[in-house]
Design a protein around this motif. Structure first.
Motif, mmCIF file in Angstrom:
data_model
loop_
_atom_site.group_PDB
_atom_site.id
_atom_site.type_symbol
_atom_site.label_atom_id
_atom_site.label_comp_id
_atom_site.label_asym_id
_atom_site.label_seq_id
_atom_site.Cartn_x
_atom_site.Cartn_y
_atom_site.Cartn_z
ATOM 1 N N GLU A 1 39.831 36.110 47.322
ATOM 2 C CA GLU A 1 39.204 34.922 47.897
ATOM 3 C C GLU A 1 37.865 34.649 47.216
ATOM 4 N N GLY A 2 37.692 33.406 46.782
ATOM 5 C CA GLY A 2 36.444 33.025 46.122
ATOM 6 C C GLY A 2 36.445 33.210 44.617
ATOM 7 N N ARG A 3 37.408 33.956 44.095
ATOM 8 C CA ARG A 3 37.496 34.172 42.638
ATOM 9 C C ARG A 3 38.729 33.519 42.032
ATOM 10 N N PHE A 4 39.808 33.475 42.795
ATOM 11 C CA PHE A 4 41.060 32.897 42.304
ATOM 12 C C PHE A 4 41.290 31.538 42.968
ATOM 13 N N THR A 5 41.936 30.647 42.217
ATOM 14 C CA THR A 5 42.300 29.340 42.757
ATOM 15 C C THR A 5 43.749 29.049 42.421
ATOM 16 N N ILE A 6 44.534 28.790 43.438
ATOM 17 C CA ILE A 6 45.939 28.453 43.239
ATOM 18 C C ILE A 6 46.105 26.943 43.353
ATOM 19 N N SER A 7 46.977 26.392 42.529
ATOM 20 C CA SER A 7 47.239 24.958 42.566
ATOM 21 C C SER A 7 48.665 24.695 42.114
ATOM 22 N N ARG A 8 49.081 23.455 42.297
ATOM 23 C CA ARG A 8 50.451 23.118 41.871
ATOM 24 C C ARG A 8 50.495 21.689 41.351
ATOM 25 N N ASP A 9 51.445 21.457 40.441
ATOM 26 C CA ASP A 9 51.687 20.139 39.878
ATOM 27 C C ASP A 9 53.126 19.789 40.229
ATOM 28 N N ILE A 10 53.292 18.907 41.210
ATOM 29 C CA ILE A 10 54.632 18.566 41.673
ATOM 30 C C ILE A 10 55.460 17.925 40.574
ATOM 31 N N ALA A 11 54.850 17.077 39.777
ATOM 32 C CA ALA A 11 55.591 16.379 38.722
ATOM 33 C C ALA A 11 56.181 17.345 37.707
ATOM 34 N N LYS A 12 55.507 18.465 37.512
ATOM 35 C CA LYS A 12 55.960 19.457 36.536
ATOM 36 C C LYS A 12 56.648 20.651 37.194
ATOM 37 N N ASP A 13 56.724 20.661 38.536
ATOM 38 C CA ASP A 13 57.302 21.813 39.248
ATOM 39 C C ASP A 13 56.650 23.104 38.762
ATOM 40 N N THR A 14 55.349 23.074 38.663
ATOM 41 C CA THR A 14 54.610 24.204 38.107
ATOM 42 C C THR A 14 53.465 24.586 39.019
ATOM 43 N N MET A 15 53.263 25.881 39.143
ATOM 44 C CA MET A 15 52.162 26.432 39.926
ATOM 45 C C MET A 15 51.229 27.166 38.990
ATOM 46 N N TYR A 16 49.945 27.167 39.339
ATOM 47 C CA TYR A 16 48.935 27.813 38.505
ATOM 48 C C TYR A 16 48.098 28.784 39.344
ATOM 49 N N LEU A 17 47.536 29.750 38.660
ATOM 50 C CA LEU A 17 46.581 30.644 39.291
ATOM 51 C C LEU A 17 45.411 30.820 38.331
ATOM 52 N N GLN A 18 44.306 30.193 38.664
ATOM 53 C CA GLN A 18 43.095 30.356 37.877
ATOM 54 C C GLN A 18 42.355 31.576 38.407
ATOM 55 N N MET A 19 42.160 32.554 37.551
ATOM 56 C CA MET A 19 41.536 33.806 37.957
ATOM 57 C C MET A 19 40.204 33.951 37.242
ATOM 58 N N ASN A 20 39.131 33.898 37.992
ATOM 59 C CA ASN A 20 37.787 34.022 37.431
ATOM 60 C C ASN A 20 37.150 35.336 37.863
ATOM 61 N N ASN A 21 36.132 35.735 37.102
ATOM 62 C CA ASN A 21 35.402 36.964 37.413
ATOM 63 C C ASN A 21 36.369 38.122 37.675
ATOM 64 N N LEU A 22 37.267 38.330 36.739
ATOM 65 C CA LEU A 22 38.287 39.358 36.917
ATOM 66 C C LEU A 22 37.666 40.750 36.958
ATOM 67 N N LYS A 23 38.294 41.606 37.734
ATOM 68 C CA LYS A 23 37.845 42.977 37.917
ATOM 69 C C LYS A 23 38.960 43.929 37.489
ATOM 70 N N PRO A 24 38.603 45.162 37.116
ATOM 71 C CA PRO A 24 39.650 46.121 36.733
ATOM 72 C C PRO A 24 40.720 46.301 37.813
ATOM 73 N N GLU A 25 40.337 46.189 39.065
ATOM 74 C CA GLU A 25 41.318 46.351 40.143
ATOM 75 C C GLU A 25 42.273 45.167 40.262
#
Length: 118
Positions: free
Chosen positions: A65-89
């Motif tokens: 929460e607060g680092r990742f953002t999930i989104s979707r593009d209905i026209a492309k039937d595609t989902m995304y996951l933007q992952m920021n400030n990644l950690k080893p865990e």
């Protein structure tokens, strides 16, 4: 049937970002939601984030929460996951899942590896 193809995984250093994609094809007329899960060796697959297809409501696990953002593009039937400030865990195999309701059931992608070095 529906097929899922994930992409965008890789090796990054802590603090960097990655963007995962999951493209659905086939029987995509009815999608209730899509989600990301991740798994590390010896552990169960854990929920990361989900998005409702019709209204784009989103849900996150506490660790992302607060680092990742999930989104979707209905026209492309595609989902995304933007992952920021990644950690080893955050390291693990990330799986895409599509929920097509009581008739269509759930389908999983093949997974994409994300490795975060410290």
């Amino acid at each position: 049937q529906v097929q899922l193809v994930e992409s965008g995984g890789g090796l990054v250093q802590a603090g960097e970002s990655l963007r995962l994609s999951c493209a659905a094809s086939g029987s995509t007329l009815i999608i209730y939601a899509m989600a990301w899960f991740r798994q590390t060796p010896g552990n169960e697959r854990e929920f990361v984030a989900a998005v409702r297809w019709n209204n784009e409501l989103t849900y996150y696990s506490d660790p992302v929460e607060g680092r990742f953002t999930i989104s979707r593009d209905i026209a492309k039937d595609t989902m995304y996951l933007q992952m920021n400030n990644l950690k080893p865990e955050d390291t693990g195999v990330y799986y895409c899942m599509v929920d097509r309701g009581p008739l269509g059931g759930r389908t999983w992608g093949q997974g994409t590896q994300v490795t975060v070095s410290s």
